[in-house]
Design an enzyme around this catalytic site. Structure first.
Site, PDB file in Angstrom:
ATOM      1  N   ARG A 113     -45.308 -78.049  65.844  1.00 53.72           N
ATOM      2  CA  ARG A 113     -44.990 -76.861  65.056  1.00 53.72           C
ATOM      3  C   ARG A 113     -46.226 -76.324  64.329  1.00 53.72           C
ATOM      4  O   ARG A 113     -46.487 -75.116  64.327  1.00 53.72           O
ATOM      5  CB  ARG A 113     -43.879 -77.186  64.044  1.00 53.72           C
ATOM      6  CG  ARG A 113     -42.516 -77.407  64.680  1.00 53.72           C
ATOM      7  CD  ARG A 113     -41.512 -77.958  63.676  1.00 53.72           C
ATOM      8  NE  ARG A 113     -41.228 -77.016  62.619  1.00 53.72           N
ATOM      9  CZ  ARG A 113     -40.102 -76.298  62.534  1.00 53.72           C
ATOM     10  NH1 ARG A 113     -39.176 -76.415  63.467  1.00 53.72           N
ATOM     11  NH2 ARG A 113     -39.903 -75.483  61.527  1.00 53.72           N
ATOM     12  N   PRO A 119     -41.345 -74.706  69.179  1.00 57.18           N
ATOM     13  CA  PRO A 119     -40.068 -74.567  68.468  1.00 57.18           C
ATOM     14  C   PRO A 119     -39.286 -75.878  68.459  1.00 57.18           C
ATOM     15  O   PRO A 119     -38.199 -75.997  69.041  1.00 57.18           O
ATOM     16  CB  PRO A 119     -39.347 -73.484  69.273  1.00 57.18           C
ATOM     17  CG  PRO A 119     -39.835 -73.693  70.682  1.00 57.18           C
ATOM     18  CD  PRO A 119     -41.279 -74.114  70.542  1.00 57.18           C
ATOM     19  N   LYS A 120     -39.822 -76.874  67.771  1.00 53.65           N
ATOM     20  CA  LYS A 120     -39.280 -78.234  67.855  1.00 53.65           C
ATOM     21  C   LYS A 120     -38.344 -78.536  66.692  1.00 53.65           C
ATOM     22  O   LYS A 120     -38.619 -78.198  65.546  1.00 53.65           O
ATOM     23  CB  LYS A 120     -40.429 -79.249  67.860  1.00 53.65           C
ATOM     24  CG  LYS A 120     -41.339 -79.091  69.074  1.00 53.65           C
ATOM     25  CD  LYS A 120     -42.310 -80.249  69.200  1.00 53.65           C
ATOM     26  CE  LYS A 120     -43.102 -80.148  70.502  1.00 53.65           C
ATOM     27  NZ  LYS A 120     -43.893 -81.339  70.789  1.00 53.65           N
ATOM     28  N   LYS A 121     -37.230 -79.216  67.049  1.00 58.86           N
ATOM     29  CA  LYS A 121     -36.276 -79.694  66.062  1.00 58.86           C
ATOM     30  C   LYS A 121     -35.916 -81.144  66.406  1.00 58.86           C
ATOM     31  O   LYS A 121     -36.028 -81.571  67.553  1.00 58.86           O
ATOM     32  CB  LYS A 121     -35.010 -78.831  66.069  1.00 58.86           C
ATOM     33  CG  LYS A 121     -35.267 -77.373  65.693  1.00 58.86           C
ATOM     34  CD  LYS A 121     -33.977 -76.552  65.694  1.00 58.86           C
ATOM     35  CE  LYS A 121     -33.122 -76.858  64.490  1.00 58.86           C
ATOM     36  NZ  LYS A 121     -31.958 -75.925  64.395  1.00 58.86           N
TER      37      LYS A 121
END
Length: 249
Positions: A113, A119-121
């Site tokens: 990020r 777009p990492k979660k």
């Protein structure tokens, strides 16, 4: 610590113990399960930022197993990548826009990020085998979000198209907020995978199911038809990126 020491040592947060080391980052025997599927064109256009252009209503749903990653360790991720094109002074370039990623390891979440804008979660993806089937699953907490299956090594694939796909540019939308809540950075970032060694690539029958979820909305790009399933293993280096477009300029 004086001001000059802060300037000299600052790389990432926390200042005295960053969550990830400096790159570039090497991945050994990185394993991919990729289901390419047809989806709704309007849904794609609603999430892909200009100046990128959507050409076909296709999405690549990926499960990636990374057992040996510089600074990041052993982890798995899953998400959606959208084939796009970009018009530049060099002509029209084919590439891929990374739309969503879910993974189970903090350093690559923070590094991805902060450095590039991935777009990492945080979630719980798994890439594994059930006898003669390659299986990918994604859970957000205790809720199943995605499941993919593919026949194990049904046919060997020509390496050239796989290597050509890996060599294409990839694009990200990097957003870093200001302390007042407005965007401090909003950039279209370009990055490449380099120094690639392909250990094998296979095709076979595949299936993919996506489930609606408020915070992991992969099903917002619905599966209309699975076009192909690919499984491959490769070594590669994630190179540092460049800014393609500054939305705040």
């Amino acid at each position: 610590m004086n001001i000059e020491d802060v300037r000299r040592t600052a790389f990432a947060m926390p200042l005295t113990n960053p969550a990830f080391p400096p790159g570039p980052y090497r991945f050994v025997r990185r394993e991919f399960l990729i289901l390419t599927y047809r989806t709704d064109m309007d849904a794609l256009r609603a999430v892909v930022p200009e100046p990128l252009e959507v050409v076909e209503p296709l999405v690549k749903y990926e499960f990636i197993r990374m057992p040996d990653s510089t600074g990041f360790g052993d982890y798995t991720e899953s998400g959606q990548v959208i084939p796009v094109q970009l018009r530049t002074a060099r002509g029209v370039e084919k590439g891929a826009y990374v739309h969503a990623m879910y993974l189970n390891d903090h350093p690559p979440i923070a590094g991805g990020r902060e450095l590039w804008g991935f777009p990492k979660k945080l979630a719980s993806p798994v890439l594994d085998y059930e006898t003669d089937v390659v299986v990918g699953t994604l859970d957000y907490g205790k809720v199943r979000v995605a499941k993919a299956t593919m026949g194990f090594k049904h046919r060997a694939l020509d390496p050239e198209p796989i290597l050509a796909g890996i060599a294409q540019p990839n694009f990200l939308l990097k957003i870093i907020p200001h302390v007042d809540g407005t965007a401090r950075i909003c950039e279209l970032v370009r990055y490449h995978m380099v120094d690639v060694t392909l250990h094998g690539a296979w095709g076979g029958p595949g299936s993919l199911e996506l489930h609606p979820h408020a915070l992991a909305p992969v099903a917002d790009l619905p599966v209309l038809k699975v076009e192909s399933a690919v499984h491959y293993i490769a070594d590669m280096t994630l190179a540092l990126g460049t800014v393609e477009h500054d939305y705040l300029a």
